[in-house]
Scaffold this active site. Sequence first.
Site, PDB file in Angstrom:
ATOM      1  N   GLU A 159       0.793  -1.227   0.000  1.00 29.56           N
ATOM      2  CA  GLU A 159       0.000   0.000   0.000  1.00 29.56           C
ATOM      3  C   GLU A 159       0.832   1.287   0.000  1.00 29.56           C
ATOM      4  O   GLU A 159       0.656   2.155   0.866  1.00 29.56           O
ATOM      5  CB  GLU A 159      -0.986  -0.025   1.183  1.00 29.56           C
ATOM      6  CG  GLU A 159      -1.894  -1.245   1.108  1.00 29.56           C
ATOM      7  CD  GLU A 159      -2.813  -1.433   2.326  1.00 29.56           C
ATOM      8  OE1 GLU A 159      -2.775  -0.591   3.242  1.00 29.56           O
ATOM      9  OE2 GLU A 159      -3.542  -2.427   2.346  1.00 29.56           O
ATOM     10  N   ASN A 200       2.012  -4.566  -3.421  1.00 24.85           N
ATOM     11  CA  ASN A 200       0.615  -4.957  -3.214  1.00 24.85           C
ATOM     12  C   ASN A 200      -0.182  -3.715  -2.830  1.00 24.85           C
ATOM     13  O   ASN A 200       0.308  -2.869  -2.068  1.00 24.85           O
ATOM     14  CB  ASN A 200       0.616  -5.965  -2.041  1.00 24.85           C
ATOM     15  CG  ASN A 200      -0.681  -6.704  -1.828  1.00 24.85           C
ATOM     16  OD1 ASN A 200      -1.212  -7.297  -2.764  1.00 24.85           O
ATOM     17  ND2 ASN A 200      -1.185  -6.691  -0.604  1.00 24.85           N
ATOM     18  N   HIS A 236     -10.452  -5.864  -2.525  1.00 27.55           N
ATOM     19  CA  HIS A 236     -11.503  -5.660  -1.513  1.00 27.55           C
ATOM     20  C   HIS A 236     -12.648  -4.916  -2.196  1.00 27.55           C
ATOM     21  O   HIS A 236     -12.631  -3.686  -2.317  1.00 27.55           O
ATOM     22  CB  HIS A 236     -10.957  -4.861  -0.327  1.00 27.55           C
ATOM     23  CG  HIS A 236      -9.923  -5.611   0.445  1.00 27.55           C
ATOM     24  ND1 HIS A 236     -10.221  -6.759   1.164  1.00 27.55           N
ATOM     25  CD2 HIS A 236      -8.594  -5.405   0.602  1.00 27.55           C
ATOM     26  CE1 HIS A 236      -9.115  -7.219   1.727  1.00 27.55           C
ATOM     27  NE2 HIS A 236      -8.111  -6.413   1.406  1.00 27.55           N
ATOM     28  N   GLU A 265      -6.285 -10.407  -1.962  1.00 24.31           N
ATOM     29  CA  GLU A 265      -7.073 -10.255  -0.732  1.00 24.31           C
ATOM     30  C   GLU A 265      -8.561 -10.146  -1.059  1.00 24.31           C
ATOM     31  O   GLU A 265      -9.273  -9.287  -0.524  1.00 24.31           O
ATOM     32  CB  GLU A 265      -6.620  -9.006   0.043  1.00 24.31           C
ATOM     33  CG  GLU A 265      -5.138  -8.992   0.363  1.00 24.31           C
ATOM     34  CD  GLU A 265      -4.688  -7.806   1.219  1.00 24.31           C
ATOM     35  OE1 GLU A 265      -5.548  -7.092   1.778  1.00 24.31           O
ATOM     36  OE2 GLU A 265      -3.471  -7.599   1.316  1.00 24.31           O
ATOM     37  N   ASP A 267     -12.352 -10.053  -1.262  1.00 25.97           N
ATOM     38  CA  ASP A 267     -13.646 -10.232  -0.595  1.00 25.97           C
ATOM     39  C   ASP A 267     -14.629  -9.250  -1.217  1.00 25.97           C
ATOM     40  O   ASP A 267     -14.226  -8.286  -1.860  1.00 25.97           O
ATOM     41  CB  ASP A 267     -13.583 -10.116   0.942  1.00 25.97           C
ATOM     42  CG  ASP A 267     -12.835  -8.924   1.480  1.00 25.97           C
ATOM     43  OD1 ASP A 267     -12.736  -7.901   0.781  1.00 25.97           O
ATOM     44  OD2 ASP A 267     -12.348  -8.997   2.627  1.00 25.97           O
TER      45      ASP A 267
HETATM   46  O1  9MR Z   1      -7.396  -8.516   8.016  1.00 21.05           O
HETATM   47  C1  9MR Z   1      -6.434  -7.737   8.702  1.00 21.05           C
HETATM   48  C2  9MR Z   1      -6.979  -7.319  10.046  1.00 21.05           C
HETATM   49  O2  9MR Z   1      -7.113  -8.458  10.895  1.00 21.05           O
HETATM   50  C3  9MR Z   1      -6.075  -6.311  10.700  1.00 21.05           C
HETATM   51  O3  9MR Z   1      -6.673  -5.821  11.874  1.00 21.05           O
HETATM   52  C4  9MR Z   1      -5.819  -5.167   9.737  1.00 21.05           C
HETATM   53  C5  9MR Z   1      -4.883  -4.174  10.346  1.00 21.05           C
HETATM   54  O4  9MR Z   1      -4.599  -3.127   9.513  1.00 21.05           O
HETATM   55  O5  9MR Z   1      -5.254  -5.674   8.547  1.00 21.05           O
HETATM   56  C6  9MR Z   1      -6.120  -6.511   7.877  1.00 21.05           C
HETATM   57  O6  9MR Z   1      -5.565  -6.939   6.646  1.00 21.05           O
HETATM   58  C7  9MR Z   1      -5.282  -5.912   5.703  1.00 21.05           C
HETATM   59  C8  9MR Z   1      -4.076  -6.351   4.934  1.00 21.05           C
HETATM   60  O7  9MR Z   1      -3.009  -6.613   5.796  1.00 21.05           O
HETATM   61  C9  9MR Z   1      -3.689  -5.304   3.911  1.00 21.05           C
HETATM   62  N1  9MR Z   1      -4.771  -4.945   3.072  1.00 21.05           N
HETATM   63  C10 9MR Z   1      -6.032  -4.616   3.732  1.00 21.05           C
HETATM   64  C11 9MR Z   1      -6.406  -5.724   4.703  1.00 21.05           C
HETATM   65  C12 9MR Z   1      -7.762  -5.423   5.339  1.00 21.05           C
HETATM   66  O8  9MR Z   1      -7.678  -4.279   6.127  1.00 21.05           O
END
Ligand code: 9MR
Length: 453
Positions: A159, A200, A236, A265, A267
């Site tokens: 990101e 990513n 997402h 990722e 969903d």
């Molecule tokens: O799914 C992850 C969640 O459990 C964490 O709290 C969160 C913290 O920032 O990160 C989520 O995963 C993220 C991923 O690492 C990067 N892309 C977005 C995902 C959803 O927020």
Amino acid sequence: MRRLRSRPRALLAALAGALCLYGLGTATPAYAADSLNQLAQAHGKFMGSAAATAHFSDSQYTEILGREFGQITAENEMKWDTTEPSRGQFNFGPGDQIVDFAQQNGQSVRGHTLVWHSQLPDWVSNLPSSEVRGAMENHVTEVAGHYAGDIYAWDVVNEPFNEDGTFRTSPLYNAMGSDFVAHALRAAKAADPNAKLCLNDYNIEGINAKSTAMYNLVRDLKADGVPIDCVGIQGHLAIQYGFPSDLRQNMQRFADLGVDVAITELDVRMQLPVDSQKEATQSQYYANVIDACLAVDRCVGVTVWGFPDKYSWVPDVFDGEGSATLWNDSYQPKPAYNAVVEAFGGDPGPGPGPGDGCSASYAVPNEWNSGFTAAVTISCDGESLSGWSVSWDYTAGQQVTNAWNATCTQTSARVTCTNATYNGNVPDGGSVTFGFNGTWTGSNPAPATLTLG
Ligand code: 9MR
């Protein structure tokens, strides 16, 4: 648009959706005979999921995670705040559990993530600018080095961009400018020469300012001889924002730069409550993503961001939204699961798992001030039933008053209906409907899940 199933179950679910006022068709598809990963493998791709050690004590979770997916990504266990919470103090326990699980189940691991502005421990943010590069390179060296040989691809940088395509400010960017990306990639290459090295990001599914910034960055890195092998497109999605119809074209332009692409990722969330129309749209989105990956040679696979819905990050972050994954809270595969199976050319049918070939749907054809009539349809496809019961939990205090074509009992929120003497048999390809009247006050939401026994 892809046509989804033309089978009776899908038709009934659609009909239930059309009839109901607040109801939904909770069609619970059967499991396909092949796992999602086997279906993907037939096309030379993988199907993966995020994995969280927090759920490893849940045997239904580990059973599906191990069976359905060929690749897993640590949801949180390899992030900087976990792996190096204090400077120079490394903690690989949780990440090692992910790798162990994968190795026991013949899965590859995507490492997520070495360098990210989020889940970055405070000690990094508090460093003098002159020390950030050294700390970052040491982090990459230690973490990628620890997992060398175990990771098929690393999200080396996660990101990096704002929505308008400018670099996001972070302690890393502030200290090194955009060079932090190249420094991180080079350190990762030195630590694990065999892992694929990826960037990513989210909201780069379609062609837009952000994905074009990523495209330009990859192009420039390659021109500069910086090791870069792949781009992760998170995926997402939300049904209320529309599907990025140029996803395939966007993936292809990255592929044409000479890098692999993957959906990392996936969903597809929606505003709650769920209804059959929203589930149909969600199914279409999932299928569209699979279709796009299948159409691009260098799309290596699709990874969903966890399952079931109850463990999804979505409800915690998006108020009033959810139902984003392929399995519901009770581990029933949802219509979107079927859509993925069919997009890979598979045939949903009886296979291992709790879904068997029969499902139940719920509709509310009539509702008035304090009462309603509901209809529950049990339909079978690929299986038959001799004797059935359907259970659900009401969430708004509804009470069943009288039922026909079934015997229903209610204990607080829990309703269980069993067949009458004359309609216990549901043949393969057939269906049985029973009805009841009930009372409601305030609201009358349909149950989220029907359990067919
Ligand atoms: O799914 C992850 C969640 O459990 C964490 O709290 C969160 C913290 O920032 O990160 C989520 O995963 C993220 C991923 O690492 C990067 N892309 C977005 C995902 C959803 O927020």
